[in-house]
Design a protein around this motif. Sequence first.
Motif, PDB file in Angstrom:
ATOM      1  N   ASP A 144      -9.007  -9.914  -2.991  1.00  0.00           N
ATOM      2  CA  ASP A 144      -8.954  -9.173  -4.249  1.00  0.00           C
ATOM      3  C   ASP A 144      -8.514  -7.731  -4.018  1.00  0.00           C
ATOM      4  OD1 ASP A 144      -9.850 -11.460  -5.496  1.00  0.00           O
ATOM      5  OD2 ASP A 144     -11.944 -10.815  -5.567  1.00  0.00           O
ATOM      6  N   GLN A 145      -9.021  -7.118  -2.952  1.00  0.00           N
ATOM      7  CA  GLN A 145      -8.654  -5.740  -2.649  1.00  0.00           C
ATOM      8  C   GLN A 145      -7.186  -5.646  -2.232  1.00  0.00           C
ATOM      9  OE1 GLN A 145     -10.409  -3.067  -3.154  1.00  0.00           O
ATOM     10  NE2 GLN A 145     -12.431  -3.909  -3.529  1.00  0.00           N
ATOM     11  N   VAL A 146      -6.728  -6.591  -1.420  1.00  0.00           N
ATOM     12  CA  VAL A 146      -5.335  -6.587  -0.991  1.00  0.00           C
ATOM     13  C   VAL A 146      -4.415  -6.714  -2.190  1.00  0.00           C
ATOM     14  CG1 VAL A 146      -3.569  -7.843   0.312  1.00  0.00           C
ATOM     15  CG2 VAL A 146      -5.835  -7.465   1.328  1.00  0.00           C
ATOM     16  N   THR A 147      -4.771  -7.583  -3.121  1.00  0.00           N
ATOM     17  CA  THR A 147      -3.929  -7.832  -4.295  1.00  0.00           C
ATOM     18  C   THR A 147      -3.670  -6.555  -5.092  1.00  0.00           C
ATOM     19  OG1 THR A 147      -4.717 -10.109  -4.461  1.00  0.00           O
ATOM     20  CG2 THR A 147      -3.742  -9.146  -6.434  1.00  0.00           C
ATOM     21  N   VAL A 148      -4.706  -5.742  -5.261  1.00  0.00           N
ATOM     22  CA  VAL A 148      -4.554  -4.562  -6.124  1.00  0.00           C
ATOM     23  C   VAL A 148      -4.171  -3.298  -5.354  1.00  0.00           C
ATOM     24  CG1 VAL A 148      -6.179  -5.476  -7.815  1.00  0.00           C
ATOM     25  CG2 VAL A 148      -7.022  -3.987  -5.994  1.00  0.00           C
ATOM     26  N   ARG A 149      -4.346  -3.315  -4.018  1.00  0.00           N
ATOM     27  CA  ARG A 149      -4.162  -2.068  -3.270  1.00  0.00           C
ATOM     28  C   ARG A 149      -2.971  -2.059  -2.316  1.00  0.00           C
ATOM     29  NH1 ARG A 149      -8.553   1.196  -3.837  1.00  0.00           N
ATOM     30  NH2 ARG A 149     -10.499   0.235  -4.561  1.00  0.00           N
ATOM     31  N   VAL A 150      -2.387  -3.207  -2.031  1.00  0.00           N
ATOM     32  CA  VAL A 150      -1.336  -3.240  -1.010  1.00  0.00           C
ATOM     33  C   VAL A 150      -0.151  -2.379  -1.426  1.00  0.00           C
ATOM     34  CG1 VAL A 150      -0.131  -5.295  -1.884  1.00  0.00           C
ATOM     35  CG2 VAL A 150      -0.065  -4.739   0.562  1.00  0.00           C
ATOM     36  N   SER A 151       0.371  -1.636  -0.460  1.00  0.00           N
ATOM     37  CA  SER A 151       1.542  -0.793  -0.673  1.00  0.00           C
ATOM     38  C   SER A 151       2.668  -1.309   0.205  1.00  0.00           C
ATOM     39  CB  SER A 151       1.228   0.665  -0.320  1.00  0.00           C
ATOM     40  OG  SER A 151       2.382   1.462  -0.407  1.00  0.00           O
ATOM     41  N   GLU A 152       3.809  -1.567  -0.389  1.00  0.00           N
ATOM     42  CA  GLU A 152       4.957  -2.059   0.360  1.00  0.00           C
ATOM     43  C   GLU A 152       5.791  -0.918   0.931  1.00  0.00           C
ATOM     44  OE1 GLU A 152       5.321  -5.135   1.008  1.00  0.00           O
ATOM     45  OE2 GLU A 152       3.919  -6.057  -0.405  1.00  0.00           O
ATOM     46  N   GLU A 153       5.561   0.287   0.457  1.00  0.00           N
ATOM     47  CA  GLU A 153       6.387   1.418   0.858  1.00  0.00           C
ATOM     48  C   GLU A 153       5.543   2.505   1.525  1.00  0.00           C
ATOM     49  OE1 GLU A 153       9.597   1.451   0.611  1.00  0.00           O
ATOM     50  OE2 GLU A 153       9.793  -0.414  -0.518  1.00  0.00           O
TER      51      GLU A 153
END
Length: 213
Positions: A144-153
Amino acid sequence: MIGVYGGTFDPVHYGHLRTALEVKEALTLDQVRFIPCRLPPHRQRPSVPSEARRHMLEVALTDAPPEFVLDPRELERTGPSYMVDTLASLRAEVEDRPLCLILGLDAFRDLPAWHRWETIFDLAHVVVMTRPGYSSRWPAPLKDQVTVRVSEEKPGLPATPAGKIYFQPVTQLDISATFIRQCLAAGRDPRYLLPPGVLALIRRKGYYRNPLS
């Protein structure tokens, strides 16, 4: 941005130093703070006292880039060395400057077991060191945290003080502190796995001489 690299460093070796260097260069970090843990809450006690591990880390950083800094705050704090407390103390010092907690993939997967783990995202970004072909299956709370917090840049990290998750590929050196300790306890030579100055200090002081259980 300031990188935060915690661990027991029991002993510090090239796997720690090389990955820290690659993260520093990839993210253009102003500083990487190596923070040795006094009393790890999620694993067995280190094999040598905290001051010995601090001394080894000091020696290892002698020839390191100037951005590599030893931060002894966990060694000076009583009780379990909870990373959330460490980040809170750092946040109070650096105010709104971005912090990046640097974690290996296994440590990141175990994050939901950490003390007040969700609060960590209020205090720092989490930079996860990955290897080619790593699995992206996460336990439910972490997913759940990865889904909302991941940054690709990468530019998304300096823009805010905390709250993002970024996956950074690094060269994975298959070096284990456990293996180094076992070599030393068995009278074998662990050279080329850790800095020569650290190995010389270990031998001079007799660290890890007794067989490990």
